[in-house]
Design a protein around this motif. Sequence first.
Motif, short mmCIF file in Angstrom:
data_model
loop_
_atom_site.label_atom_id
_atom_site.label_comp_id
_atom_site.label_asym_id
_atom_site.label_seq_id
_atom_site.Cartn_x
_atom_site.Cartn_y
_atom_site.Cartn_z
N ARG A 1 0.28 -1.48 -9.63
CA ARG A 1 0.89 -1.48 -8.31
C ARG A 1 2.33 -2.00 -8.38
O ARG A 1 3.24 -1.46 -7.72
CB ARG A 1 0.07 -2.34 -7.36
N ASP A 2 2.55 -3.05 -9.20
CA ASP A 2 3.90 -3.58 -9.37
C ASP A 2 4.81 -2.53 -9.99
O ASP A 2 5.98 -2.37 -9.58
CB ASP A 2 3.88 -4.83 -10.25
N ASN B 1 4.56 0.71 -9.84
CA ASN B 1 4.85 1.79 -8.88
C ASN B 1 5.85 1.34 -7.81
O ASN B 1 6.84 2.03 -7.52
CB ASN B 1 3.56 2.25 -8.21
N SER B 2 5.58 0.15 -7.23
CA SER B 2 6.43 -0.27 -6.10
C SER B 2 7.80 -0.77 -6.54
O SER B 2 8.80 -0.52 -5.86
CB SER B 2 5.71 -1.36 -5.31
N ARG B 3 7.88 -1.47 -7.68
CA ARG B 3 9.13 -2.11 -8.05
C ARG B 3 9.98 -1.30 -9.03
O ARG B 3 11.18 -1.53 -9.14
CB ARG B 3 8.84 -3.51 -8.62
N VAL C 1 9.43 3.14 -7.08
CA VAL C 1 9.94 3.24 -5.71
C VAL C 1 11.27 2.51 -5.54
O VAL C 1 12.24 3.06 -5.00
CB VAL C 1 8.90 2.66 -4.71
N GLN C 2 11.35 1.26 -6.00
CA GLN C 2 12.56 0.46 -5.77
C GLN C 2 13.62 0.66 -6.85
O GLN C 2 14.75 0.19 -6.70
CB GLN C 2 12.19 -1.02 -5.66
N ILE D 1 9.89 -8.25 -12.55
CA ILE D 1 9.01 -7.54 -11.61
C ILE D 1 7.61 -8.16 -11.56
O ILE D 1 6.77 -7.70 -10.79
CB ILE D 1 8.87 -6.05 -11.96
N THR E 1 4.50 -10.81 -10.79
CA THR E 1 4.11 -11.74 -9.73
C THR E 1 3.96 -13.11 -10.39
O THR E 1 3.03 -13.32 -11.17
CB THR E 1 2.78 -11.31 -9.10
#
Length: 606
Positions: free
Chosen positions: A190-191, A193-195, A198-199, A210, A212
């Motif tokens: 998920r990290d 994909n999102s960071r 996507v970002q 990136i 957590t």
Amino acid sequence: MPISAHLTQFLASVHPYDSLTDAELIALANRCEVQSNVTGDRIFGIGDTADSLYIIADGAIEITDDTDVQLSLLGPRNSFGERALLRDETATRTATVTENCTLIVMPAATLFDLIKTHPPVAKFFDRRRPQREDRNDLATMAVDQLMTRNPISCSPDTPIRTVAGQMHERRISSICITDADAFEGIVTLRDMNSRVVVQGADPLAPVSSIMTPSPLSLSPKALVTDVLHLMVERGIGHIPIVEGQTLLGIVTQTDLTRAQAMSSADLVGRVAKAQDATEMARATSEIPQLLVQLVDAGNRHEVVTRLITDIADTATRRLLALAEAALGAPPVPYLWLACGSQGRQEQTGVSDQDNCLILSDDVTEADMPYFAQLAKFVSDGLDVCGYFYCPGDMMATNPRWCQPLKVWRGYFEGWIAKPDPEAQMLASVMFDLRPIGGDDSLFVNLQTQTLKRASKNSIFTAHMISNSLKHQPPIGLLRGLATIRSGEHRNQLDLKHNGVVPVVDLGRIYTLQGQLKSVNTRARLEAAIAARVLSGTGGADLLAAYDLIATTRLDHQSQQIKAGVKPTNYLDPSNLSDFERSHLRDAFVVVKTMQSAAGSGKGVLG
């Protein structure tokens, strides 16, 4: 200090009397007598009336059976005499002083009162098969029984692209970040994909950018319930398991799903559908965790080993099918058989492969290369699945154990007619044969005729009995247990060769004497009792002893697996409580007694 005070103090140091209150100990001491004896004194002998329990304060006592074979040499804090006392029968053993001793003599009435009023005392003297508590509840299981140990990790400065590549290559959904062995954080898909996707984070940037940091984690003593609640409440799918700053493992939603679905039937199904040995091995690699779950669920030892063996049987049959698909149909009928622990359906977390092939007598020399290839295909596949090659080459890949039925008949006839040491060993192994895949008819008559011929040959039977006594229970001075004296396993007990194997050997002898067809050891003992080859009393004792030894072995392997250690058959008795050591010693004494009866020529019903 008066004698009664000394006596009270001593009893407080002996299990199970250490569970009594001070007042109860004083009352017990006042009901006991102190008796002094010198070397050579006989405390009681066979046929004497049992009226007391004896506790050794100092000195040594030798316990012998009716053939004068030593069963135990007992020292301080050991007790004796309870066997006949609790059965309300005359003594069946002799107790002799071998070193000047002081005995605490507890009257029968006093012992029975304690058993009635104090559960710890009752439990200590209860030699019945224990009813194991059912703990088959995933939610209340400790996290350390479920977590994936030593999860993949990397340092904080590892490039994001490298981490993504590792996750893809290893097919994992997260990687933990550690710095100098200290847990720093976690990166999930998920990290990524999102960071990154996507970002637009730089793939060459350090993964720490990136991750957590300091994510929610649990200790290894947390319950699976804690994991479930945390995942549901926080909407996360990965829980690192940390102790202090050290990363020990990780629990994912996949782990939970797998644990909920895991059963022997699940693994059997996956093995049965596998397309090759590598796919099969992914299922069999979960057998250790299955063993833990089965043991923790309170299953009896013969159930655990039966379910684990079923997986090996399925793997063998699947490999036979894959071999035939690759090699073509067999030129003549054949039968693949297992011997050893698989043959007896007694596999644990430590298993090699012992197998052979019986071929139809129609086989020709031209057909033999086919069966050599079949044997190699299956044995190699079993090795990939974790059933390592037999050190003694007792496998179908050995031409000696891949032969027509008529040759096998000749083998057994020769071993029975001339029982030299090798013949005894081979006959012992081959009496545990069990068909796994192929034409069962090739074995039925062979088994029946062999048992009949062997049981009628008194010389062969005598040699087999002698051979069965080579593995002795570990009875010695220190708390009644004799550990290995040197080498890698110094000060440990071998629960296989000195624990389970002596009972396995006895079971094989009873099978031979009664021409019984059972192969599983516990089934053999039960069949021997039913056929009156083995007395009801002796048989009940031996069953109880076997249950305790086999259960101790499985519990030990389960604990090793939980600790992330490869399971073995070697146990340090210092890891057992006084209660466990005492009962284990009693179990070994029973086995020794039954060995003595078998070796004396008096028979097991006498």
